[in-house]
Design a protein around this motif. Structure first.
Motif, PDB file in Angstrom:
ATOM      1  N   PRO A  96       8.536   3.367 -26.221  1.00 25.38           N
ATOM      2  CA  PRO A  96       7.440   4.066 -26.902  1.00 25.38           C
ATOM      3  C   PRO A  96       6.109   3.944 -26.116  1.00 25.38           C
ATOM      4  O   PRO A  96       5.445   4.835 -25.806  1.00 25.38           O
ATOM      5  CB  PRO A  96       7.452   3.397 -28.047  1.00 25.38           C
ATOM      6  N   GLN A  97       6.107   2.581 -25.553  1.00 24.93           N
ATOM      7  CA  GLN A  97       4.731   2.436 -24.398  1.00 24.93           C
ATOM      8  C   GLN A  97       5.408   1.187 -24.087  1.00 24.93           C
ATOM      9  O   GLN A  97       6.398   0.649 -24.234  1.00 24.93           O
ATOM     10  CB  GLN A  97       3.579   2.412 -25.123  1.00 24.93           C
ATOM     11  N   VAL A  98       4.433   0.717 -23.088  1.00 21.06           N
ATOM     12  CA  VAL A  98       4.576  -0.602 -22.432  1.00 21.06           C
ATOM     13  C   VAL A  98       3.598  -1.736 -23.196  1.00 21.06           C
ATOM     14  O   VAL A  98       2.649  -1.551 -23.451  1.00 21.06           O
ATOM     15  CB  VAL A  98       3.919  -0.571 -20.993  1.00 21.06           C
ATOM     16  N   PRO A  99       4.105  -2.966 -23.289  1.00 19.89           N
ATOM     17  CA  PRO A  99       5.568  -3.486 -22.988  1.00 19.89           C
ATOM     18  C   PRO A  99       6.341  -3.863 -24.039  1.00 19.89           C
ATOM     19  O   PRO A  99       6.353  -4.927 -24.630  1.00 19.89           O
ATOM     20  CB  PRO A  99       4.728  -4.881 -22.553  1.00 19.89           C
ATOM     21  N   TYR A 100       7.124  -2.782 -24.439  1.00 18.24           N
ATOM     22  CA  TYR A 100       8.254  -3.070 -25.505  1.00 18.24           C
ATOM     23  C   TYR A 100       9.303  -2.911 -25.008  1.00 18.24           C
ATOM     24  O   TYR A 100       9.683  -2.692 -23.860  1.00 18.24           O
ATOM     25  CB  TYR A 100       7.878  -1.947 -26.553  1.00 18.24           C
ATOM     26  N   GLU A 101      10.323  -3.083 -26.129  1.00 18.84           N
ATOM     27  CA  GLU A 101      11.823  -2.714 -25.679  1.00 18.84           C
ATOM     28  C   GLU A 101      12.238  -1.726 -24.730  1.00 18.84           C
ATOM     29  O   GLU A 101      11.514  -0.400 -25.254  1.00 18.84           O
ATOM     30  CB  GLU A 101      12.806  -3.231 -26.870  1.00 18.84           C
ATOM     31  N   GLN A 102      13.135  -1.522 -24.065  1.00 19.74           N
ATOM     32  CA  GLN A 102      13.610  -0.358 -23.559  1.00 19.74           C
ATOM     33  C   GLN A 102      14.913  -0.085 -23.844  1.00 19.74           C
ATOM     34  O   GLN A 102      15.858  -0.623 -24.320  1.00 19.74           O
ATOM     35  CB  GLN A 102      13.691  -0.482 -22.095  1.00 19.74           C
TER      36      GLN A 102
ATOM     37  N   ALA B  90      15.937 -10.642 -19.326  1.00 17.23           N
ATOM     38  CA  ALA B  90      14.759  -9.541 -18.805  1.00 17.23           C
ATOM     39  C   ALA B  90      13.295 -10.122 -19.196  1.00 17.23           C
ATOM     40  O   ALA B  90      13.058 -10.221 -20.195  1.00 17.23           O
ATOM     41  CB  ALA B  90      15.175  -8.189 -18.851  1.00 17.23           C
ATOM     42  N   THR B  91      12.585 -10.219 -18.136  1.00 18.15           N
ATOM     43  CA  THR B  91      11.393 -10.570 -18.395  1.00 18.15           C
ATOM     44  C   THR B  91      10.288  -9.411 -17.928  1.00 18.15           C
ATOM     45  O   THR B  91      10.455  -8.558 -17.260  1.00 18.15           O
ATOM     46  CB  THR B  91      10.934 -11.783 -17.661  1.00 18.15           C
ATOM     47  N   LEU B  92       9.153  -9.333 -18.924  1.00 19.67           N
ATOM     48  CA  LEU B  92       8.411  -8.419 -18.477  1.00 19.67           C
ATOM     49  C   LEU B  92       6.845  -9.082 -18.492  1.00 19.67           C
ATOM     50  O   LEU B  92       6.288  -9.857 -19.248  1.00 19.67           O
ATOM     51  CB  LEU B  92       8.211  -7.161 -19.715  1.00 19.67           C
ATOM     52  N   SER B  93       5.943  -8.678 -17.475  1.00 19.27           N
ATOM     53  CA  SER B  93       4.845  -9.344 -17.208  1.00 19.27           C
ATOM     54  C   SER B  93       3.804  -8.416 -17.876  1.00 19.27           C
ATOM     55  O   SER B  93       4.004  -7.170 -18.049  1.00 19.27           O
ATOM     56  CB  SER B  93       4.728  -9.209 -15.426  1.00 19.27           C
ATOM     57  N   SER B  94       2.615  -8.921 -18.046  1.00 21.30           N
ATOM     58  CA  SER B  94       1.566  -8.162 -18.668  1.00 21.30           C
ATOM     59  C   SER B  94       0.881  -6.969 -17.938  1.00 21.30           C
ATOM     60  O   SER B  94       0.600  -6.132 -18.541  1.00 21.30           O
ATOM     61  CB  SER B  94       0.306  -9.108 -18.963  1.00 21.30           C
ATOM     62  N   ASN B  95       0.992  -7.099 -16.572  1.00 15.55           N
ATOM     63  CA  ASN B  95       0.412  -5.945 -15.627  1.00 15.55           C
ATOM     64  C   ASN B  95       1.281  -5.122 -15.423  1.00 15.55           C
ATOM     65  O   ASN B  95       0.891  -4.424 -14.396  1.00 15.55           O
ATOM     66  CB  ASN B  95      -0.318  -6.554 -14.616  1.00 15.55           C
ATOM     67  N   THR B  96       2.387  -4.991 -15.753  1.00 12.05           N
ATOM     68  CA  THR B  96       3.612  -4.034 -15.262  1.00 12.05           C
ATOM     69  C   THR B  96       4.393  -3.542 -16.625  1.00 12.05           C
ATOM     70  O   THR B  96       4.544  -4.738 -17.443  1.00 12.05           O
ATOM     71  CB  THR B  96       4.192  -4.547 -14.103  1.00 12.05           C
ATOM     72  N   GLY B  97       5.264  -2.741 -16.335  1.00  7.10           N
ATOM     73  CA  GLY B  97       6.006  -2.549 -17.574  1.00  7.10           C
ATOM     74  C   GLY B  97       7.640  -2.599 -16.909  1.00  7.10           C
ATOM     75  O   GLY B  97       8.619  -2.319 -17.735  1.00  7.10           O
ATOM     76  N   LYS B  98       7.809  -3.182 -15.777  1.00  7.80           N
ATOM     77  CA  LYS B  98       9.256  -3.108 -15.303  1.00  7.80           C
ATOM     78  C   LYS B  98       9.752  -4.455 -15.579  1.00  7.80           C
ATOM     79  O   LYS B  98       9.228  -5.297 -15.482  1.00  7.80           O
ATOM     80  CB  LYS B  98       9.111  -3.128 -13.747  1.00  7.80           C
ATOM     81  N   LEU B  99      11.134  -4.476 -16.018  1.00  5.88           N
ATOM     82  CA  LEU B  99      11.855  -5.397 -16.489  1.00  5.88           C
ATOM     83  C   LEU B  99      12.421  -6.089 -15.197  1.00  5.88           C
ATOM     84  O   LEU B  99      13.105  -5.551 -14.441  1.00  5.88           O
ATOM     85  CB  LEU B  99      12.877  -5.159 -17.532  1.00  5.88           C
ATOM     86  N   ILE B 100      12.111  -7.447 -15.293  1.00  4.41           N
ATOM     87  CA  ILE B 100      13.324  -8.034 -14.120  1.00  4.41           C
ATOM     88  C   ILE B 100      14.105  -8.830 -14.899  1.00  4.41           C
ATOM     89  O   ILE B 100      14.071  -9.614 -15.736  1.00  4.41           O
ATOM     90  CB  ILE B 100      12.148  -9.058 -13.307  1.00  4.41           C
TER      91      ILE B 100
END
Lengths: 113, 111
Positions: A96-102, B90-100
């Motif tokens: 839906p947006q960042v940073p949510y589940e994908q 999987a981790t997600l940082s505050s300044n990016t939407g990508k999952l690691i």
């Protein structure tokens, strides 16, 4: 409702050919992501789109890879001059947006012969 | 690039037993997520825990997060054969939407 869909589910191509992989995200999701999964590299981030912002392309492995998202919805990942090391499962996800589940699609299995 | 390690790499248990998987990561995060994957295809989101949370439950799943140790654990209680799958943190940082993603744990639950 409908989930993330990807096409084709499987693609076999000859080395040197170009391929296009398609992703239809969940309606209304503003963020769209591409990942790939291979035996040697695990799950790798490739690129993501968030609304009208410039995409984060930091995960693209080479300039043979590109992606676009048209109209804030459907996305196409293009691999030019495919190499055998491009063989992998390419996964698309939306949120839906960042940073949510994908929410992930079923993937496209690409085999380069 | 992988964010960190998961252990064990493989786990085999009997139905009804509990399964615990651990995940470590390297950078500061906004949240940490766990996903399940069957048969090497699409991933299914299981649970998300934010950096200011220490524990979260969802059905038979319990996730803990220790940001001081940069680690998380996933506990599946009363496992079932249908829980057989690969599990990824999987981790997600505050300044990016990508999952690691981590490397994953392959769980086999024997009936």
């Amino acid at each position: 409702g409908a989930g993330v869909s990807q096409s084709p589910s499987n693609k076999v191509t000859e080395k040197g050919k170009d391929v296009e992989l398609r992703c239809d995200p969940i309606s209304g999701h503003t963020a769209l992501y591409w990942y790939r999964q291979s035996l040697g590299q695990g799950l790798e981030f490739l690129i993501y789109f968030q609304g009208n912002s410039a995409p984060d392309k930091s995960g693209l492995p080479s300039d043979r890879f590109s992606a676009e998202r048209t109209g804030g919805s459907v996305s196409t990942l293009t691999i030019q001059r495919t190499q055998q090391e491009d063989s992998a499962v390419y996964l698309c996800a939306s949120s839906p947006q960042v940073p949510y589940e994908q929410y992930f699609g079923p993937g496209t299995r690409l085999t380069v012969t | 690039s992988q964010q960190g390690e998961e252990d064990p790499q493989a786990l085999s248990i009997q139905e009804g037993e509990n399964a615990t998987m651990n995940c470590s990561y390297k950078t500061s995060i906004n949240n940490l997520q766990w996903y399940r994957q069957n048969s090497g295809r699409g991933l299914v989101h299981l649970i998300l825990i934010r950096s200011n949370e220490r524990e979260k439950h969802s059905g038979r799943l319990r996730v803990t997060l220790d940001t001081s140790k940069k680690s998380s654990s996933l506990l599946i209680t009363a496992s079932r054969a249908a829980d057989t799958a690969s599990y990824f943190c999987a981790t997600l940082s505050s300044n990016t939407g990508k999952l690691i993603f981590g490397q994953g744990t392959t769980l086999q639950v024997k009936p």
